[in-house]
Design a protein around this motif. Structure first.
Motif, PDB file in Angstrom:
ATOM      1  N   PHE A  49       0.844  -1.201   0.000  1.00 12.83           N
ATOM      2  CA  PHE A  49       0.000   0.000   0.000  1.00 12.83           C
ATOM      3  C   PHE A  49       0.877   1.248   0.000  1.00 12.83           C
ATOM      4  CE2 PHE A  49      -2.899   3.201   1.550  1.00 12.83           C
ATOM      5  CZ  PHE A  49      -4.145   2.803   1.084  1.00 12.83           C
ATOM      6  N   ASP A  50       1.890   1.280   0.871  1.00 10.03           N
ATOM      7  CA  ASP A  50       2.809   2.428   0.911  1.00 10.03           C
ATOM      8  C   ASP A  50       3.448   2.664  -0.454  1.00 10.03           C
ATOM      9  OD1 ASP A  50       2.489   3.160   3.584  1.00 10.03           O
ATOM     10  OD2 ASP A  50       4.020   1.775   4.283  1.00 10.03           O
TER      11      ASP A  50
ATOM     12  N   ASP B 209       7.353   1.056   9.398  1.00 16.54           N
ATOM     13  CA  ASP B 209       6.758   0.215  10.431  1.00 16.54           C
ATOM     14  C   ASP B 209       5.425   0.762  10.924  1.00 16.54           C
ATOM     15  OD1 ASP B 209       8.865  -1.571  10.373  1.00 16.54           O
ATOM     16  OD2 ASP B 209      10.005  -0.497  11.923  1.00 16.54           O
ATOM     17  N   LEU B 210       5.076   1.986  10.495  1.00 15.25           N
ATOM     18  CA  LEU B 210       3.823   2.603  10.908  1.00 15.25           C
ATOM     19  C   LEU B 210       2.800   2.517   9.783  1.00 15.25           C
ATOM     20  CD1 LEU B 210       5.116   5.750  12.840  1.00 15.25           C
ATOM     21  CD2 LEU B 210       4.573   3.471  13.716  1.00 15.25           C
TER      22      LEU B 210
ATOM     23  N   HIS C 175      -6.123   7.811  16.798  1.00 13.85           N
ATOM     24  CA  HIS C 175      -5.779   8.198  18.163  1.00 13.85           C
ATOM     25  C   HIS C 175      -4.301   8.001  18.483  1.00 13.85           C
ATOM     26  CE1 HIS C 175     -10.074   8.300  19.878  1.00 13.85           C
ATOM     27  NE2 HIS C 175     -10.172   8.152  18.567  1.00 13.85           N
ATOM     28  N   ARG C 176      -3.687   7.047  17.806  1.00 15.68           N
ATOM     29  CA  ARG C 176      -2.268   6.798  18.034  1.00 15.68           C
ATOM     30  C   ARG C 176      -1.691   6.132  16.803  1.00 15.68           C
ATOM     31  NH1 ARG C 176      -1.311   1.418  18.459  1.00 15.68           N
ATOM     32  NH2 ARG C 176      -2.693   0.029  19.635  1.00 15.68           N
ATOM     33  N   SER C 177      -0.367   6.069  16.754  1.00 18.17           N
ATOM     34  CA  SER C 177       0.263   5.373  15.640  1.00 18.17           C
ATOM     35  C   SER C 177      -0.042   3.884  15.728  1.00 18.17           C
ATOM     36  CB  SER C 177       1.781   5.605  15.653  1.00 18.17           C
ATOM     37  OG  SER C 177       2.333   5.158  16.880  1.00 18.17           O
ATOM     38  N   VAL C 178      -0.056   3.228  14.570  1.00 15.70           N
ATOM     39  CA  VAL C 178      -0.360   1.808  14.485  1.00 15.70           C
ATOM     40  C   VAL C 178       0.820   1.121  13.803  1.00 15.70           C
ATOM     41  CG1 VAL C 178      -2.023   0.084  13.684  1.00 15.70           C
ATOM     42  CG2 VAL C 178      -2.793   2.418  14.196  1.00 15.70           C
ATOM     43  N   GLU C 179       1.286   0.053  14.391  1.00 12.84           N
ATOM     44  CA  GLU C 179       2.429  -0.658  13.835  1.00 12.84           C
ATOM     45  C   GLU C 179       1.977  -1.846  12.996  1.00 12.84           C
ATOM     46  OE1 GLU C 179       5.266  -1.723  16.798  1.00 12.84           O
ATOM     47  OE2 GLU C 179       5.649   0.356  17.410  1.00 12.84           O
ATOM     48  N   VAL C 180       2.715  -2.107  11.914  1.00 11.37           N
ATOM     49  CA  VAL C 180       2.408  -3.268  11.095  1.00 11.37           C
ATOM     50  C   VAL C 180       2.559  -4.523  11.950  1.00 11.37           C
ATOM     51  CG1 VAL C 180       3.115  -2.145   8.960  1.00 11.37           C
ATOM     52  CG2 VAL C 180       4.789  -3.466  10.246  1.00 11.37           C
TER      53      VAL C 180
ATOM     54  N   PRO D 200       2.516  13.491   6.344  1.00 14.65           N
ATOM     55  CA  PRO D 200       2.067  13.649   7.727  1.00 14.65           C
ATOM     56  C   PRO D 200       2.995  12.941   8.712  1.00 14.65           C
ATOM     57  CG  PRO D 200       0.810  11.929   6.663  1.00 14.65           C
ATOM     58  CD  PRO D 200       1.687  12.524   5.593  1.00 14.65           C
ATOM     59  N   ASP D 201       2.897  13.339   9.956  1.00 19.11           N
ATOM     60  CA  ASP D 201       3.649  12.710  11.038  1.00 19.11           C
ATOM     61  C   ASP D 201       2.797  11.565  11.602  1.00 19.11           C
ATOM     62  OD1 ASP D 201       5.076  11.943  13.240  1.00 19.11           O
ATOM     63  OD2 ASP D 201       5.118  13.924  14.191  1.00 19.11           O
ATOM     64  N   LEU D 202       3.144  10.336  11.242  1.00 19.37           N
ATOM     65  CA  LEU D 202       2.353   9.185  11.663  1.00 19.37           C
ATOM     66  C   LEU D 202       2.596   8.794  13.114  1.00 19.37           C
ATOM     67  CD1 LEU D 202       2.542   6.872   8.507  1.00 19.37           C
ATOM     68  CD2 LEU D 202       0.559   8.146   9.351  1.00 19.37           C
ATOM     69  N   THR D 203       3.541   9.431  13.769  1.00 19.50           N
ATOM     70  CA  THR D 203       3.810   9.096  15.174  1.00 19.50           C
ATOM     71  C   THR D 203       2.844   9.805  16.115  1.00 19.50           C
ATOM     72  OG1 THR D 203       5.406  10.891  15.553  1.00 19.50           O
ATOM     73  CG2 THR D 203       6.263   8.828  14.622  1.00 19.50           C
TER      74      THR D 203
END
Length: 317
Positions: free
Chosen positions: A59-60, A69-70, A110-115, A255-258
């Motif tokens: 997708f990325d 990793d996000l 609400h927060r970052s999501v990790e693969v 965007p800042d995914l963190t």
């Protein structure tokens, strides 16, 4: 967003439904099956869905970004999309699944999501309301961690074209609930004329764009696959997935995914394939970015806006 009803039933599905199964259900609706006048007080839920690293990376790359990793929030949308469609494909659902127009989308992460994370997916529908072109409703998805923490909410607004049922006053309902025109490109008479600024980018989308997105997302709706299959549903050519254009604009907004974020999208006119989309990105000075994509003026026809995207940091207190 509407609160969950105290009478709501939750149906647990064994797995995320496949798109072919969902569309088959919509196409094989029982003859004479009566549609409800209201949305079902029901949610579909799938537990312990793994965010596949290979899918997230593909997708990325499709959106022109590097695999990280996000998780791109567009991955969360396509993960939950077939679950929401399975609810809308019910034989008693108030409107038919086939022919729905996706007019806007809002994701609050609400927060970052990790693969590789395991998440629960809950989908429900809310707020069936009249519109001058038919009826609007919201498909509300909640992505939760294994311990019940809300990770993200995804609200997709759909237009079911056609006359509203007798007794519903659709005459004055030309806007979605947040005040934006909830149209599909046919609401131009109620909008100010679109005058584009100088573009900052240009997309050249070939005829295979829809097929490549379908490979990553699983969404093989015929209107996106080829001119031949799109014509069967009233389109002269295949059209790009709206969430492909929105997700690409999201990636290019850097965007800042963190951090928590909100991603708002309004769709106005479909992008036919092959086609050219001019885009313009503007920073708002507070860490957010706005993007517009449009069809350039040509042959005496004015420019036509396809979509607007806003990505902003979210203050969740």
């Amino acid at each position: 967003m509407s609160r969950v009803s105290t009478h709501e039933q939750v149906k647990d599905l064994g797995d995320v439904p496949s798109f072919p199964a969902v569309y088959a259900a919509a196409l094989t609706r029982r003859p004479g099956a009566k549609r409800s006048a209201t949305l079902p007080d029901l949610a579909h839920r799938v537990r312990k869905v793994r965010i596949d690293p290979a899918r997230a990376a593909a997708f990325d790359h499709l959106m022109g970004g590097a695999a990280t990793d996000l998780v791109h929030p567009g991955v969360l949308h396509v993960l939950a999309f077939p679950v929401s469609l399975s609810l809308m494909a019910r034989s008693d659902f108030p409107v038919g699944l086939l022919g729905l127009v996706h007019v806007s989308n809002r994701i609050l992460q609400h927060r970052s999501v990790e693969v590789g994370e395991l998440v629960d997916v809950e989908c429900r529908t809310r707020d069936l309301r009249p519109h001058r072109r038919g009826r609007l409703f919201d498909s509300v998805t909640t992505i939760l961690s294994e311990n019940g923490e809300i990770i993200a909410t995804d609200v997709s607004t759909y237009l079911a074209k056609g006359a509203a049922p007798q007794g519903e006053d659709a005459g004055a309902q030309g806007q979605s609930r947040d005040g934006r025109a909830g149209g599909d490109g046919s609401e131009r008479s109620s909008r100010a004329e679109f005058v584009p600024s100088a573009p900052t980018g240009r997309w050249s989308l070939d005829a295979g764009t829809g097929r490549r997105y379908a490979e990553v997302s699983g969404d093989a709706n015929p209107i996106h696959m080829s001119s031949l299959t799109a014509r069967a549903f009233g389109f002269p050519r295949a059209i790009a997935h709206g969430m492909y254009t929105a997700s690409r604009a999201f990636t290019e907004s850097r965007p800042d995914l963190t951090r928590p974020l909100q991603w708002d999208v309004t769709f106005e006119a479909p992008v036919t394939l092959p086609g050219t989309v001019l885009v313009r990105y503007e920073d708002d000075g507070d860490g957010g970015t706005r993007c517009e994509g449009w069809k350039p003026a040509r042959g005496g026809k004015p420019a036509r806006r396809h979509f607007s995207v806003e990505v902003t940091p979210a203050d969740l207190g």
